[in-house]
Write an enzyme that holds these catalytic residues in place. Structure first.
Site, PDB file in Angstrom:
ATOM      1  N   GLY A   1       0.648  -1.211  -0.046  1.00 30.85           N
ATOM      2  CA  GLY A   1      -0.139   0.072   0.007  1.00 30.85           C
ATOM      3  C   GLY A   1       1.040   1.012   0.075  1.00 30.85           C
ATOM      4  O   GLY A   1       1.726   1.522  -0.671  1.00 30.85           O
ATOM      5  N   GLU A   2       0.489   2.032   0.916  1.00 28.09           N
ATOM      6  CA  GLU A   2       1.507   3.171   1.080  1.00 28.09           C
ATOM      7  C   GLU A   2       1.908   3.448   2.278  1.00 28.09           C
ATOM      8  O   GLU A   2       1.050   3.701   3.233  1.00 28.09           O
ATOM      9  CB  GLU A   2       0.633   4.681   0.558  1.00 28.09           C
ATOM     10  CG  GLU A   2       1.378   5.706  -0.295  1.00 28.09           C
ATOM     11  CD  GLU A   2       2.406   6.284   0.660  1.00 28.09           C
ATOM     12  OE1 GLU A   2       3.346   6.313   0.375  1.00 28.09           O
ATOM     13  OE2 GLU A   2       1.981   6.801   1.687  1.00 28.09           O
ATOM     14  N   SER A   3       3.156   3.400   2.512  1.00 25.90           N
ATOM     15  CA  SER A   3       3.921   3.116   3.808  1.00 25.90           C
ATOM     16  C   SER A   3       3.323   4.147   4.834  1.00 25.90           C
ATOM     17  O   SER A   3       3.075   4.301   6.151  1.00 25.90           O
ATOM     18  CB  SER A   3       5.188   2.857   4.128  1.00 25.90           C
ATOM     19  OG  SER A   3       5.838   3.837   3.250  1.00 25.90           O
TER      20      SER A   3
ATOM     21  N   CYS B   1       6.054  -5.247   0.903  1.00 24.11           N
ATOM     22  CA  CYS B   1       6.194  -4.138   0.220  1.00 24.11           C
ATOM     23  C   CYS B   1       6.200  -2.695   1.362  1.00 24.11           C
ATOM     24  O   CYS B   1       7.011  -2.657   2.176  1.00 24.11           O
ATOM     25  CB  CYS B   1       5.300  -3.867  -0.907  1.00 24.11           C
ATOM     26  SG  CYS B   1       6.163  -2.632  -2.257  1.00 24.11           S
TER      27      CYS B   1
ATOM     28  N   ARG C   1      13.152   3.652  -0.146  1.00 26.49           N
ATOM     29  CA  ARG C   1      11.725   3.518  -0.762  1.00 26.49           C
ATOM     30  C   ARG C   1      11.544   3.965  -2.297  1.00 26.49           C
ATOM     31  O   ARG C   1      12.514   4.530  -2.720  1.00 26.49           O
ATOM     32  CB  ARG C   1      10.754   4.513  -0.203  1.00 26.49           C
ATOM     33  CG  ARG C   1      10.457   4.114   1.409  1.00 26.49           C
ATOM     34  CD  ARG C   1       9.430   5.236   2.177  1.00 26.49           C
ATOM     35  NE  ARG C   1       8.278   5.412   1.397  1.00 26.49           N
ATOM     36  CZ  ARG C   1       7.516   6.303   1.553  1.00 26.49           C
ATOM     37  NH1 ARG C   1       7.896   7.480   2.125  1.00 26.49           N
ATOM     38  NH2 ARG C   1       6.290   6.441   1.070  1.00 26.49           N
TER      39      ARG C   1
ATOM     40  N   ILE D   1       6.209  -3.408  -7.287  1.00 27.39           N
ATOM     41  CA  ILE D   1       4.996  -2.189  -7.432  1.00 27.39           C
ATOM     42  C   ILE D   1       5.655  -1.115  -6.795  1.00 27.39           C
ATOM     43  O   ILE D   1       5.574  -1.151  -5.356  1.00 27.39           O
ATOM     44  CB  ILE D   1       3.702  -2.354  -7.172  1.00 27.39           C
ATOM     45  CG1 ILE D   1       3.249  -3.564  -7.847  1.00 27.39           C
ATOM     46  CG2 ILE D   1       3.024  -1.214  -7.538  1.00 27.39           C
ATOM     47  CD1 ILE D   1       1.702  -3.895  -7.629  1.00 27.39           C
ATOM     48  N   ARG D   2       6.398   0.044  -7.413  1.00 26.34           N
ATOM     49  CA  ARG D   2       7.118   0.991  -6.676  1.00 26.34           C
ATOM     50  C   ARG D   2       7.713   0.437  -5.448  1.00 26.34           C
ATOM     51  O   ARG D   2       7.529   0.997  -4.189  1.00 26.34           O
ATOM     52  CB  ARG D   2       6.031   2.053  -6.368  1.00 26.34           C
ATOM     53  CG  ARG D   2       5.269   2.426  -7.543  1.00 26.34           C
ATOM     54  CD  ARG D   2       4.687   3.951  -7.258  1.00 26.34           C
ATOM     55  NE  ARG D   2       5.939   4.697  -7.141  1.00 26.34           N
ATOM     56  CZ  ARG D   2       5.678   5.909  -6.585  1.00 26.34           C
ATOM     57  NH1 ARG D   2       4.540   6.383  -6.105  1.00 26.34           N
ATOM     58  NH2 ARG D   2       6.589   6.807  -6.449  1.00 26.34           N
TER      59      ARG D   2
ATOM     60  N   HIS E   1       5.132  -8.519  -3.962  1.00 27.42           N
ATOM     61  CA  HIS E   1       3.751  -8.814  -3.513  1.00 27.42           C
ATOM     62  C   HIS E   1       3.459 -10.168  -3.939  1.00 27.42           C
ATOM     63  O   HIS E   1       2.984 -10.731  -4.893  1.00 27.42           O
ATOM     64  CB  HIS E   1       2.743  -8.010  -4.501  1.00 27.42           C
ATOM     65  CG  HIS E   1       2.806  -6.629  -4.127  1.00 27.42           C
ATOM     66  ND1 HIS E   1       2.037  -5.888  -3.123  1.00 27.42           N
ATOM     67  CD2 HIS E   1       3.682  -5.593  -4.624  1.00 27.42           C
ATOM     68  CE1 HIS E   1       2.323  -4.757  -2.951  1.00 27.42           C
ATOM     69  NE2 HIS E   1       3.146  -4.518  -3.678  1.00 27.42           N
TER      70      HIS E   1
ATOM     71  N   GLU F   1       1.274 -12.108  -2.663  1.00 26.87           N
ATOM     72  CA  GLU F   1      -0.351 -12.132  -2.865  1.00 26.87           C
ATOM     73  C   GLU F   1      -0.807 -11.991  -4.407  1.00 26.87           C
ATOM     74  O   GLU F   1      -2.040 -12.238  -4.454  1.00 26.87           O
ATOM     75  CB  GLU F   1      -0.889 -11.304  -1.582  1.00 26.87           C
ATOM     76  CG  GLU F   1      -0.920  -9.931  -1.972  1.00 26.87           C
ATOM     77  CD  GLU F   1       0.414  -9.095  -1.819  1.00 26.87           C
ATOM     78  OE1 GLU F   1       1.284  -9.588  -1.552  1.00 26.87           O
ATOM     79  OE2 GLU F   1       0.375  -7.890  -2.173  1.00 26.87           O
TER      80      GLU F   1
END
Ligand code: GLN
Length: 192
Positions: A48-50, A79, A107, A137-138, A173, A175
């Site tokens: 997600g976004e940390s 991630c 990051r 992903i990023r 990821h 998942e």
């Protein structure tokens, strides 16, 4: 008795982790408040976004409850989840990570054009077939491993999966693909 794995459900791709756990017939539940941890035997922190994760974890009390839970339970961060669990974020950041696995991350380390890609990595834990298709992903890069942190997965010569005692962390990821071996390893080998 079957173990219940909690998935932090504040933001990000928690639904995909729940689906991955369903595929391996592992009971699971969403964790959105500290009380939710009471019925969990382990916890997954998704991608997600940390920065958003840390804000929401602070607001809900989970920033305190998760380190407490980690004293005697297994955790798995993927991630952004890895970033939240790290001891150090290279170059600093607006938040202090939880410091539950001894490693440093950078990051968004794969640059803009290659923000997202899928490539084979190597996981010697799976000797019959160490190749694992990993989606980045990023993604963060692990730039330093602490002395007791064990490298478990490699993209070229970089570590992308690591474990320190009861904490497992992936820069990618697992998942997002149908290959459930890493979830299976977490649930059946680590949590046991
Ligand atoms: N770039 C995100 C961050 O810094 C992580 C991306 C992800 O979880 N896929 O938090």
């Amino acid at each position: 008795m079957a173990r219940t794995v909690g998935v932090l459900g504040l933001q990000g791709d928690f639904a995909r982790h729940l689906a991955a756990l369903r595929r391996i017939h592992c009971p699971s539940r969403l964790v959105r408040r500290p009380e939710d941890l009471k019925t969990c035997d382990a916890l997954i922190l998704p991608g997600g976004e940390s920065t958003t994760f840390m804000n929401l974890m602070e607001r809900t009390g989970l920033a305190e409850a998760v380190p407490e839970f980690a004293r005697n339970h297994f955790l798995f961060g993927t991630c952004a989840g890895l970033i939240v669990l790290a001891t150090e974020i290279e170059g600093g950041c607006r938040f202090r990570p939880l410091g539950l696995i001894d490693l440093a991350v950078r990051r968004n380390a794969y640059g803009r054009q290659v923000d997202s890609f899928s490539e084979r990595i190597r996981i010697p834990l799976f000797p019959e077939n160490p190749a694992f298709e990993a989606v980045f992903i990023r993604a963060p890069k692990i730039v330093r491993l602490g002395g007791s942190t064990e490298p478990l997965g490699f993209h070229r010569d970089e570590v992308v999966l690591a474990r320190n005692a009861n904490v497992l962390a992936a820069a990618f990821h697992p998942e997002l693909t149908r290959d459930s071996r890493i979830h299976d390893y977490f649930v059946r080998q680590l949590i046991g």
